[in-house]
Design a protein around this motif. Sequence first.
Motif, PDB file in Angstrom:
ATOM      1  N   GLU A 245      -8.631  -0.664   1.840  1.00 28.04           N
ATOM      2  CA  GLU A 245      -9.995  -0.580   0.864  1.00 28.04           C
ATOM      3  C   GLU A 245      -9.242  -0.559  -0.429  1.00 28.04           C
ATOM      4  O   GLU A 245      -7.185  -0.738  -0.300  1.00 28.04           O
ATOM      5  CB  GLU A 245      -9.929   0.466   0.786  1.00 28.04           C
ATOM      6  CG  GLU A 245     -10.719   0.227   0.058  1.00 28.04           C
ATOM      7  CD  GLU A 245     -11.611   2.114  -0.359  1.00 28.04           C
ATOM      8  OE1 GLU A 245     -12.810   2.665   0.268  1.00 28.04           O
ATOM      9  OE2 GLU A 245     -10.815   3.070  -0.908  1.00 28.04           O
ATOM     10  N   LEU A 246      -9.054  -1.609  -1.458  1.00 26.26           N
ATOM     11  CA  LEU A 246      -9.490  -2.226  -2.900  1.00 26.26           C
ATOM     12  C   LEU A 246     -10.014  -1.465  -3.561  1.00 26.26           C
ATOM     13  O   LEU A 246     -11.454  -2.230  -3.583  1.00 26.26           O
ATOM     14  CB  LEU A 246      -9.132  -3.381  -2.864  1.00 26.26           C
ATOM     15  CG  LEU A 246      -8.906  -4.476  -4.624  1.00 26.26           C
ATOM     16  CD1 LEU A 246      -7.584  -3.988  -5.072  1.00 26.26           C
ATOM     17  CD2 LEU A 246      -9.123  -5.781  -4.305  1.00 26.26           C
TER      18      LEU A 246
ATOM     19  N   THR B  25       1.462  -0.933   0.068  1.00 28.71           N
ATOM     20  CA  THR B  25       0.133   0.052  -0.140  1.00 28.71           C
ATOM     21  C   THR B  25       0.489   1.098  -0.139  1.00 28.71           C
ATOM     22  O   THR B  25       0.465   2.273  -0.125  1.00 28.71           O
ATOM     23  CB  THR B  25      -1.089  -0.159   1.587  1.00 28.71           C
ATOM     24  OG1 THR B  25       0.069   0.522   2.376  1.00 28.71           O
ATOM     25  CG2 THR B  25      -1.828  -1.335   0.923  1.00 28.71           C
ATOM     26  N   ASN B  26       2.252   0.985   0.394  1.00 27.65           N
ATOM     27  CA  ASN B  26       2.903   2.765   0.122  1.00 27.65           C
ATOM     28  C   ASN B  26       2.728   3.142   1.343  1.00 27.65           C
ATOM     29  O   ASN B  26       2.691   4.259   1.902  1.00 27.65           O
ATOM     30  CB  ASN B  26       3.002   3.243  -0.683  1.00 27.65           C
ATOM     31  CG  ASN B  26       4.331   3.937  -1.071  1.00 27.65           C
ATOM     32  OD1 ASN B  26       5.228   3.554  -0.366  1.00 27.65           O
ATOM     33  ND2 ASN B  26       4.112   4.715  -1.186  1.00 27.65           N
ATOM     34  N   ASN B  27       2.104   2.412   2.665  1.00 33.83           N
ATOM     35  CA  ASN B  27       1.203   3.228   4.088  1.00 33.83           C
ATOM     36  C   ASN B  27       0.231   4.562   3.315  1.00 33.83           C
ATOM     37  O   ASN B  27      -0.246   5.187   4.220  1.00 33.83           O
ATOM     38  CB  ASN B  27       2.202   3.082   4.443  1.00 33.83           C
ATOM     39  CG  ASN B  27       3.465   2.690   5.354  1.00 33.83           C
ATOM     40  OD1 ASN B  27       2.833   1.836   5.634  1.00 33.83           O
ATOM     41  ND2 ASN B  27       4.608   2.881   5.405  1.00 33.83           N
ATOM     42  N   SER B  28      -0.153   3.922   1.983  1.00 26.70           N
ATOM     43  CA  SER B  28      -1.335   5.183   2.214  1.00 26.70           C
ATOM     44  C   SER B  28      -2.460   4.551   0.891  1.00 26.70           C
ATOM     45  O   SER B  28      -3.121   3.908   0.903  1.00 26.70           O
ATOM     46  CB  SER B  28      -0.819   6.509   1.569  1.00 26.70           C
ATOM     47  OG  SER B  28       0.484   6.248   0.585  1.00 26.70           O
ATOM     48  N   SER B  29      -1.620   4.542  -0.451  1.00 27.54           N
ATOM     49  CA  SER B  29      -2.169   4.148  -1.809  1.00 27.54           C
ATOM     50  C   SER B  29      -1.075   3.816  -3.183  1.00 27.54           C
ATOM     51  O   SER B  29      -0.058   4.298  -2.643  1.00 27.54           O
ATOM     52  CB  SER B  29      -3.286   5.063  -2.129  1.00 27.54           C
ATOM     53  OG  SER B  29      -3.477   4.292  -2.997  1.00 27.54           O
TER      54      SER B  29
ATOM     55  N   LYS C  57      -4.715   2.110   2.519  1.00 23.25           N
ATOM     56  CA  LYS C  57      -4.818   2.230   3.855  1.00 23.25           C
ATOM     57  C   LYS C  57      -4.985   3.252   3.978  1.00 23.25           C
ATOM     58  O   LYS C  57      -4.313   4.589   3.968  1.00 23.25           O
ATOM     59  CB  LYS C  57      -3.356   1.719   4.518  1.00 23.25           C
ATOM     60  CG  LYS C  57      -3.109   1.902   5.675  1.00 23.25           C
ATOM     61  CD  LYS C  57      -2.018   1.545   6.907  1.00 23.25           C
ATOM     62  CE  LYS C  57      -1.584   1.679   8.304  1.00 23.25           C
ATOM     63  NZ  LYS C  57      -0.511   1.055   9.107  1.00 23.25           N
ATOM     64  N   VAL C  58      -6.646   3.273   4.883  1.00 18.52           N
ATOM     65  CA  VAL C  58      -7.017   4.628   5.522  1.00 18.52           C
ATOM     66  C   VAL C  58      -6.639   4.898   6.969  1.00 18.52           C
ATOM     67  O   VAL C  58      -6.931   4.231   7.506  1.00 18.52           O
ATOM     68  CB  VAL C  58      -8.277   4.229   5.374  1.00 18.52           C
ATOM     69  CG1 VAL C  58      -9.404   5.772   5.449  1.00 18.52           C
ATOM     70  CG2 VAL C  58      -8.942   3.434   3.524  1.00 18.52           C
ATOM     71  N   ALA C  59      -5.824   6.519   6.343  1.00 20.41           N
ATOM     72  CA  ALA C  59      -5.353   6.332   7.807  1.00 20.41           C
ATOM     73  C   ALA C  59      -6.280   6.833   8.822  1.00 20.41           C
ATOM     74  O   ALA C  59      -5.864   6.751  10.034  1.00 20.41           O
ATOM     75  CB  ALA C  59      -4.632   7.651   7.000  1.00 20.41           C
ATOM     76  N   ALA C  60      -7.728   7.308   8.733  1.00 18.65           N
ATOM     77  CA  ALA C  60      -8.611   7.824   9.489  1.00 18.65           C
ATOM     78  C   ALA C  60      -8.609   6.409  10.558  1.00 18.65           C
ATOM     79  O   ALA C  60      -8.677   7.017  11.929  1.00 18.65           O
ATOM     80  CB  ALA C  60      -9.965   8.229   9.109  1.00 18.65           C
TER      81      ALA C  60
END
Length: 319
Positions: free
Chosen positions: A204-205, A141-145, A196-199
């Motif tokens: 999510e895919l 995910t690169n820790n984000s998207s 990866k949803v930070a909040a």
Amino acid sequence: MKTNIKYMLGLFMAILLTLVSCNETEYSLGDLTAPSNIVINAEVVGKDATHPNGDGSGDVKFTITADKALSYKIDYDASTPVDMVFLANGKVTKKYTNVGVHTYTVTAIVYGAGGTSSVVTKDVTVRSDFTPSADIVTALTNNSSKTWVVDKSVPGHFGVGPWSATSIRPEWWSAGVNEKVSSANCFYTATFTFAKVAATGNYELKVATPDGAFTKTGSLTTLPGIPSSGDEGCYNYPGGTSAFSFVPSSSGAPAAPTNPDNSPSTQTAILLAGVNTFIGYGAVQKEYEILVINSGYLYLRVQGTETGNAWYMKLIPKP
């Protein structure tokens, strides 16, 4: 002369009938009563007063017993497609991988003499805890998207082999470079964005299919709107978004290869929620085992649409 021939023929037939009657054996199938007193014993590993649903491993030790039993089969979860597994001695350890506390309806079929059978079900509640490696999360995910595509530029980017814990390679068939460009180019243009949803910390895919979804038809896919019949290929599909989670792989494959031809397994899988997303190939199963992953390479396998098959796919970050 005719009289003598008739006499000799009659005597021969009498002797033959005598020999047959002397050697006649009576066979009996015996009592064809179906197995009875069937019991499914389910030992949830680590269960005690403090941990009523087990130690979080998800492991359950099953033992099936019955009177007049010759063989056993078991289905571990009635909420998924029926998959009856043969048990040689009525014993097996099953790892449930859905994270959290879940109740599963287990079905056992016990077979007796002459093909008779009896069925019994049992509800089992078990907890599965799992924290994926931070390296796997970052790589995916690169820790984000991060967006991935099937890598058509390498041999073996798509393949088929047995769904096995010991044979971890596409030994039955392996695609060549650009194998599907002319017949199903949607296989290469579909994109898969893992976020990866930070909040919330959830995952999510998002699947985009500009040229359709690469899948089979009818009962061989879960994707809604796919025709009921047809060949493997590209079908109009608007794409979709779903949650996913990291779970321990249910294949039982070891963390290291058993021989140089096999790929290792990370023992981690991507489990998709719902029915409207897929990775690479729109199959029925939603658990994709991660065999190898790093920042530039993702090697997956998923149980194929046919029982006993595994589909292998190699992906890279979208250029």
